[in-house]
Write a protein that holds these residues in place. Structure first.
Motif, PDB file in Angstrom:
ATOM      1  N   GLY A 104      66.173  31.852   5.100  1.00 13.80           N
ATOM      2  CA  GLY A 104      65.065  32.784   5.276  1.00 13.80           C
ATOM      3  C   GLY A 104      65.214  34.074   4.501  1.00 13.80           C
ATOM      4  O   GLY A 104      64.284  34.874   4.441  1.00 13.80           O
ATOM      5  N   ALA A 105      66.369  34.286   3.879  1.00 15.03           N
ATOM      6  CA  ALA A 105      66.604  35.517   3.129  1.00 15.03           C
ATOM      7  C   ALA A 105      65.742  35.541   1.871  1.00 15.03           C
ATOM      8  O   ALA A 105      65.466  34.503   1.270  1.00 15.03           O
ATOM      9  CB  ALA A 105      68.081  35.634   2.762  1.00 15.03           C
ATOM     10  N   TYR A 106      65.323  36.723   1.506  1.00 13.58           N
ATOM     11  CA  TYR A 106      64.500  36.879   0.301  1.00 13.58           C
ATOM     12  C   TYR A 106      65.333  36.559  -0.929  1.00 13.58           C
ATOM     13  O   TYR A 106      66.473  37.000  -1.060  1.00 13.58           O
ATOM     14  CB  TYR A 106      63.966  38.314   0.208  1.00 13.58           C
ATOM     15  CG  TYR A 106      63.068  38.535  -0.984  1.00 13.58           C
ATOM     16  CD1 TYR A 106      61.723  38.210  -0.923  1.00 13.58           C
ATOM     17  CD2 TYR A 106      63.572  39.042  -2.173  1.00 13.58           C
ATOM     18  CE1 TYR A 106      60.886  38.398  -2.019  1.00 13.58           C
ATOM     19  CE2 TYR A 106      62.751  39.234  -3.273  1.00 13.58           C
ATOM     20  CZ  TYR A 106      61.416  38.906  -3.183  1.00 13.58           C
ATOM     21  OH  TYR A 106      60.594  39.082  -4.269  1.00 13.58           O
ATOM     22  N   ARG A 107      64.764  35.799  -1.829  1.00 13.08           N
ATOM     23  CA  ARG A 107      65.427  35.461  -3.086  1.00 13.08           C
ATOM     24  C   ARG A 107      64.643  36.093  -4.237  1.00 13.08           C
ATOM     25  O   ARG A 107      63.416  36.072  -4.242  1.00 13.08           O
ATOM     26  CB  ARG A 107      65.512  33.955  -3.267  1.00 13.08           C
ATOM     27  CG  ARG A 107      66.395  33.309  -2.205  1.00 13.08           C
ATOM     28  CD  ARG A 107      66.585  31.826  -2.466  1.00 13.08           C
ATOM     29  NE  ARG A 107      67.399  31.221  -1.438  1.00 13.08           N
ATOM     30  CZ  ARG A 107      68.732  31.213  -1.435  1.00 13.08           C
ATOM     31  NH1 ARG A 107      69.387  31.780  -2.417  1.00 13.08           N
ATOM     32  NH2 ARG A 107      69.394  30.643  -0.462  1.00 13.08           N
ATOM     33  N   ALA A 108      65.386  36.642  -5.180  1.00 15.34           N
ATOM     34  CA  ALA A 108      64.760  37.297  -6.333  1.00 15.34           C
ATOM     35  C   ALA A 108      63.857  36.315  -7.070  1.00 15.34           C
ATOM     36  O   ALA A 108      64.193  35.142  -7.234  1.00 15.34           O
ATOM     37  CB  ALA A 108      65.832  37.835  -7.268  1.00 15.34           C
ATOM     38  N   LYS A 109      62.716  36.800  -7.510  1.00 11.14           N
ATOM     39  CA  LYS A 109      61.747  35.977  -8.226  1.00 11.14           C
ATOM     40  C   LYS A 109      61.621  36.477  -9.655  1.00 11.14           C
ATOM     41  O   LYS A 109      61.786  37.661  -9.924  1.00 11.14           O
ATOM     42  CB  LYS A 109      60.399  36.017  -7.520  1.00 11.14           C
ATOM     43  CG  LYS A 109      60.464  35.377  -6.149  1.00 11.14           C
ATOM     44  CD  LYS A 109      59.191  35.592  -5.372  1.00 11.14           C
ATOM     45  CE  LYS A 109      59.179  34.941  -4.024  1.00 11.14           C
ATOM     46  NZ  LYS A 109      60.380  34.914  -3.280  1.00 11.14           N
ATOM     47  N   GLU A 110      61.340  35.545 -10.562  1.00  9.47           N
ATOM     48  CA  GLU A 110      61.154  35.905 -11.962  1.00  9.47           C
ATOM     49  C   GLU A 110      60.109  34.992 -12.576  1.00  9.47           C
ATOM     50  O   GLU A 110      60.161  33.773 -12.403  1.00  9.47           O
ATOM     51  CB  GLU A 110      62.476  35.775 -12.712  1.00  9.47           C
ATOM     52  CG  GLU A 110      62.402  36.327 -14.109  1.00  9.47           C
ATOM     53  CD  GLU A 110      63.772  36.479 -14.733  1.00  9.47           C
ATOM     54  OE1 GLU A 110      63.847  36.310 -15.952  1.00  9.47           O
ATOM     55  OE2 GLU A 110      64.743  36.759 -14.018  1.00  9.47           O
ATOM     56  N   PRO A 111      59.145  35.581 -13.293  1.00  6.96           N
ATOM     57  CA  PRO A 111      58.123  34.742 -13.926  1.00  6.96           C
ATOM     58  C   PRO A 111      58.704  33.985 -15.118  1.00  6.96           C
ATOM     59  O   PRO A 111      59.622  34.456 -15.784  1.00  6.96           O
ATOM     60  CB  PRO A 111      57.061  35.744 -14.373  1.00  6.96           C
ATOM     61  CG  PRO A 111      57.754  37.046 -14.463  1.00  6.96           C
ATOM     62  CD  PRO A 111      58.900  37.003 -13.503  1.00  6.96           C
ATOM     63  N   LEU A 112      58.149  32.824 -15.359  1.00 10.05           N
ATOM     64  CA  LEU A 112      58.556  31.988 -16.483  1.00 10.05           C
ATOM     65  C   LEU A 112      57.393  31.947 -17.465  1.00 10.05           C
ATOM     66  O   LEU A 112      56.297  31.509 -17.115  1.00 10.05           O
ATOM     67  CB  LEU A 112      58.896  30.579 -15.981  1.00 10.05           C
ATOM     68  CG  LEU A 112      59.330  29.567 -17.011  1.00 10.05           C
ATOM     69  CD1 LEU A 112      60.621  30.012 -17.691  1.00 10.05           C
ATOM     70  CD2 LEU A 112      59.531  28.220 -16.354  1.00 10.05           C
ATOM     71  N   PHE A 113      57.630  32.429 -18.687  1.00 13.97           N
ATOM     72  CA  PHE A 113      56.590  32.515 -19.707  1.00 13.97           C
ATOM     73  C   PHE A 113      56.825  31.489 -20.798  1.00 13.97           C
ATOM     74  O   PHE A 113      57.947  31.058 -21.018  1.00 13.97           O
ATOM     75  CB  PHE A 113      56.566  33.903 -20.359  1.00 13.97           C
ATOM     76  CG  PHE A 113      56.335  35.029 -19.410  1.00 13.97           C
ATOM     77  CD1 PHE A 113      55.243  35.036 -18.573  1.00 13.97           C
ATOM     78  CD2 PHE A 113      57.211  36.092 -19.343  1.00 13.97           C
ATOM     79  CE1 PHE A 113      55.013  36.080 -17.696  1.00 13.97           C
ATOM     80  CE2 PHE A 113      57.004  37.142 -18.477  1.00 13.97           C
ATOM     81  CZ  PHE A 113      55.899  37.138 -17.654  1.00 13.97           C
ATOM     82  N   ALA A 114      55.748  31.163 -21.498  1.00 10.45           N
ATOM     83  CA  ALA A 114      55.839  30.288 -22.666  1.00 10.45           C
ATOM     84  C   ALA A 114      54.841  30.765 -23.704  1.00 10.45           C
ATOM     85  O   ALA A 114      53.727  31.173 -23.367  1.00 10.45           O
ATOM     86  CB  ALA A 114      55.547  28.849 -22.283  1.00 10.45           C
ATOM     87  N   ALA A 115      55.258  30.726 -24.960  1.00  8.91           N
ATOM     88  CA  ALA A 115      54.330  31.002 -26.055  1.00  8.91           C
ATOM     89  C   ALA A 115      53.560  29.714 -26.308  1.00  8.91           C
ATOM     90  O   ALA A 115      54.147  28.638 -26.394  1.00  8.91           O
ATOM     91  CB  ALA A 115      55.091  31.428 -27.299  1.00  8.91           C
TER      92      ALA A 115
END
Length: 142
Positions: A40-51
């Motif tokens: 239940g702990a918050y986990r860091a999020k990161e967007p994944l981009f593509a050209a």
């Protein structure tokens, strides 16, 4: 490729960096949150981009011209371990007295924030430069 498509490319980059800044803000807001379970702990999020190469006005072979842009593929969660802290007095503590904090690294998030901010600024500068070039081109006809 039309000069106007520069605005589409820079605009997609600005939208991507705006999403990145929002994700960093969410991570920093939850950096000190705790949970009663590791799951239940918050986990860091990161967007994944593509050209991506987009075909505009038909296939490139058929005379349509394409523009490169940035597309958001999704948002990933960090798989790093969450930190367990022994706090038996905490109301969120599990049966053994542990609470689980997020795996957000504030220093990494600040670096991401600076990088996203500068990338956003670069896209704005590209748009402004294209606009100035178009205005100067129009002024030649006077």
């Amino acid at each position: 490729m039309s000069m106007f498509k520069v605005f589409d490319v820079a605009g997609s980059g600005m939208a991507a960096q705006s999403l990145r800044l929002n994700t960093v803000a969410s991570n920093l807001a939850n950096a000190d949150s705790v949970s009663g379970t590791a799951e239940g702990a918050y986990r860091a999020k990161e967007p994944l981009f593509a050209a991506v190469q987009r075909s505009l006005g038909g296939a490139k072979e058929a005379g349509g011209d394409g523009a490169v842009g940035v597309q958001v593929q999704g948002i990933t969660e960090s798989q790093a371990d969450v930190q367990a802290h022994y706090e038996p007095g905490n109301p969120m503590a599990d049966a053994d007295g542990y609470v689980y904090g997020s795996n957000v690294n504030p220093i990494d998030e600040l670096v991401n924030m600076i990088s996203a901010s500068r990338s956003y600024q670069n896209n704005v500068e590209a748009m402004n430069t294209a606009k100035q070039l178009m205005i100067k081109t129009l002024d030649l006809g006077k």
